[in-house]
Design a protein around this motif. Structure first.
Motif, PDB file in Angstrom:
ATOM      1  N   PHE A  69       0.844  -1.186   0.000  1.00 44.33           N
ATOM      2  CA  PHE A  69       0.000   0.000   0.000  1.00 44.33           C
ATOM      3  C   PHE A  69       0.886   1.245   0.000  1.00 44.33           C
ATOM      4  N   ARG A  70       0.321   2.335  -0.484  1.00 42.26           N
ATOM      5  CA  ARG A  70       0.947   3.634  -0.311  1.00 42.26           C
ATOM      6  C   ARG A  70      -0.151   4.673  -0.144  1.00 42.26           C
ATOM      7  N   ASP A  83      -8.270   2.052  -7.244  1.00 41.32           N
ATOM      8  CA  ASP A  83      -7.122   1.477  -6.545  1.00 41.32           C
ATOM      9  C   ASP A  83      -7.175   1.677  -5.031  1.00 41.32           C
ATOM     10  N   ILE A  84      -8.142   2.454  -4.553  1.00 37.72           N
ATOM     11  CA  ILE A  84      -8.253   2.678  -3.105  1.00 37.72           C
ATOM     12  C   ILE A  84      -8.698   1.388  -2.420  1.00 37.72           C
ATOM     13  N   ALA A 122      -8.357  -1.243   4.191  1.00 38.05           N
ATOM     14  CA  ALA A 122      -7.073  -0.789   4.728  1.00 38.05           C
ATOM     15  C   ALA A 122      -7.145   0.681   5.116  1.00 38.05           C
ATOM     16  N   THR A 123      -7.883   1.476   4.364  1.00 37.50           N
ATOM     17  CA  THR A 123      -8.056   2.894   4.675  1.00 37.50           C
ATOM     18  C   THR A 123      -8.745   3.068   6.023  1.00 37.50           C
ATOM     19  N   ALA A 124      -9.781   2.270   6.265  1.00 36.67           N
ATOM     20  CA  ALA A 124     -10.509   2.363   7.533  1.00 36.67           C
ATOM     21  C   ALA A 124      -9.626   1.963   8.712  1.00 36.67           C
ATOM     22  N   VAL A 145      -3.891   3.370  -1.266  1.00 36.48           N
ATOM     23  CA  VAL A 145      -4.156   2.720  -2.548  1.00 36.48           C
ATOM     24  C   VAL A 145      -3.293   1.476  -2.655  1.00 36.48           C
ATOM     25  N   ARG A 146      -3.834   0.505  -3.403  1.00 36.68           N
ATOM     26  CA  ARG A 146      -3.079  -0.720  -3.651  1.00 36.68           C
ATOM     27  C   ARG A 146      -2.062  -0.487  -4.759  1.00 36.68           C
ATOM     28  N   ARG A 147      -0.868  -1.012  -4.582  1.00 33.98           N
ATOM     29  CA  ARG A 147       0.166  -0.920  -5.606  1.00 33.98           C
ATOM     30  C   ARG A 147       0.484  -2.325  -6.084  1.00 33.98           C
ATOM     31  N   TYR A 148       0.575  -2.473  -7.399  1.00 33.49           N
ATOM     32  CA  TYR A 148       0.800  -3.781  -7.997  1.00 33.49           C
ATOM     33  C   TYR A 148       2.206  -3.846  -8.588  1.00 33.49           C
ATOM     34  N   LEU A 149       2.715  -5.049  -8.718  1.00 31.79           N
ATOM     35  CA  LEU A 149       4.070  -5.218  -9.225  1.00 31.79           C
ATOM     36  C   LEU A 149       4.232  -4.613 -10.608  1.00 31.79           C
TER      37      LEU A 149
END
Length: 307
Positions: A42-43, A53-54, A58-60, A67-71
């Motif tokens: 996440f970032r 992407d949110i 995880a935000t809660a 946001v989720r980050r993918y490879l």
């Protein structure tokens, strides 16, 4: 002497405070279509990120938007494509070498790409041929790319011909990439459009135009004349080329020559913009190093809206 990348960072720190820089990075991060399903981490959310992407759970838990980050989002390649012919050694709209404006623009987008973990490569050259440096990550590599552009752009170089570089990319790069093309006020022809149409089918393309010196002087335009037929930019005593000496005073005083020049300039701009619009390629323009960061932000935003 400060490195090219140090100058890029200095410009970013001067012109982009923390919030604006986050917007700029968010706009860059939203450019790529591709992603894998392999989650990496996440970032923090920055304006310009895709809402999809949110990660709301995880935000809660975290209390701030993540946001989720993918490879795949960290395995893109940005290919810088630019002209290093003698045209780019001439003056820009504000009197700086066009080369300096181009290097800063390439550096800003390259730096954003590197911060996102992307590889950055380069294709540059002139009518005599093209040179390619492979895509790699890291600031040392980016500095090498910027030095290559800066050091090989001179009045001793062969004439500019961007189609040579576009053809090189079309023939040698098949994997999908993000292309940043930096050129001066190109007058497109059928070959230019053919090459860009071919490249557009394979890659994402951003285009930044470095504005040429204005031989008529600030404020002159093809349709801006007084009752005597003198261009408005010449009425105030500002002779074309007075700053740079590019146009002799006798020519500057000719309403017919000034008018023909202005019409040719406007037709060239209209042809380039029309071609890029037909092909769905976002364009922005910079006439000085001061214009570069706002132009990059505009370019990324236009590209995202046009997708």
């Amino acid at each position: 002497m400060a490195s090219h990348l140090q100058r890029v960072k200095s410009k970013l720190s001067i012109f982009a405070h923390r919030k604006a820089r986050g917007l700029l990075e968010g706009q860059y991060g939203s450019v790529s279509h591709g992603r894998s399903l392999d989650f990496e981490d996440f970032r923090a959310y920055v304006p310009g990120d895709e809402v999809r992407d949110i990660d709301w759970k995880a935000t809660a838990r975290h209390g701030s938007t993540l946001v989720r980050r993918y490879l795949a989002a960290r395995r893109q390649t940005l290919l810088l494509v630019t002209d290093t012919g003698r045209n780019m050694a001439a003056e820009s709209r504000d009197g700086e070498p066009k080369r300096d404006v181009a290097v800063l623009a390439l550096g800003v987008v390259g730096y954003l790409a590197d911060r996102h973990g992307d590889a950055v490569g380069l294709v540059c050259g002139d009518s005599g041929g093209s040179r390619a440096l492979p895509g790699k990550a890291g600031e040392a590599h980016l500095e090498r790319l910027l030095s290559e552009v800066h050091d090989t752009t001179s009045l001793d170089a062969a004439p500019s011909r961007l189609e040579t570089q576009l053809d090189y990319v079309a023939r040698n790069f098949s994997r999908r990439m993000l292309l940043l093309v930096v050129a001066d006020e190109l007058l497109p022809d059928a070959e230019t459009e053919r090459l860009l149409r071919r490249l557009r089918a394979q890659h994402e393309i951003l285009w930044l135009t470095v504005r040429d010196a204005d031989l008529l002087g600030a404020g002159a335009a093809a349709d801006s004349y007084d009752v005597g037929g003198t261009p408005a930019g010449l009425r105030s005593g500002h002779k074309a080329g007075a700053r740079s000496g590019l146009l002799p005073g006798g020519l500057a005083d000719s309403a017919a020559i000034a008018g023909a020049y202005a019409r040719a300039r406007d037709e060239r701009d209209a042809a380039r913009r029309s071609m890029l619009r037909r092909l769905g390629i976002a364009e922005a323009e910079a006439g000085s190093t001061r214009d570069v960061i706002p132009a990059v932000f505009t370019l990324l935003a236009r590209h995202r809206r046009g997708r």
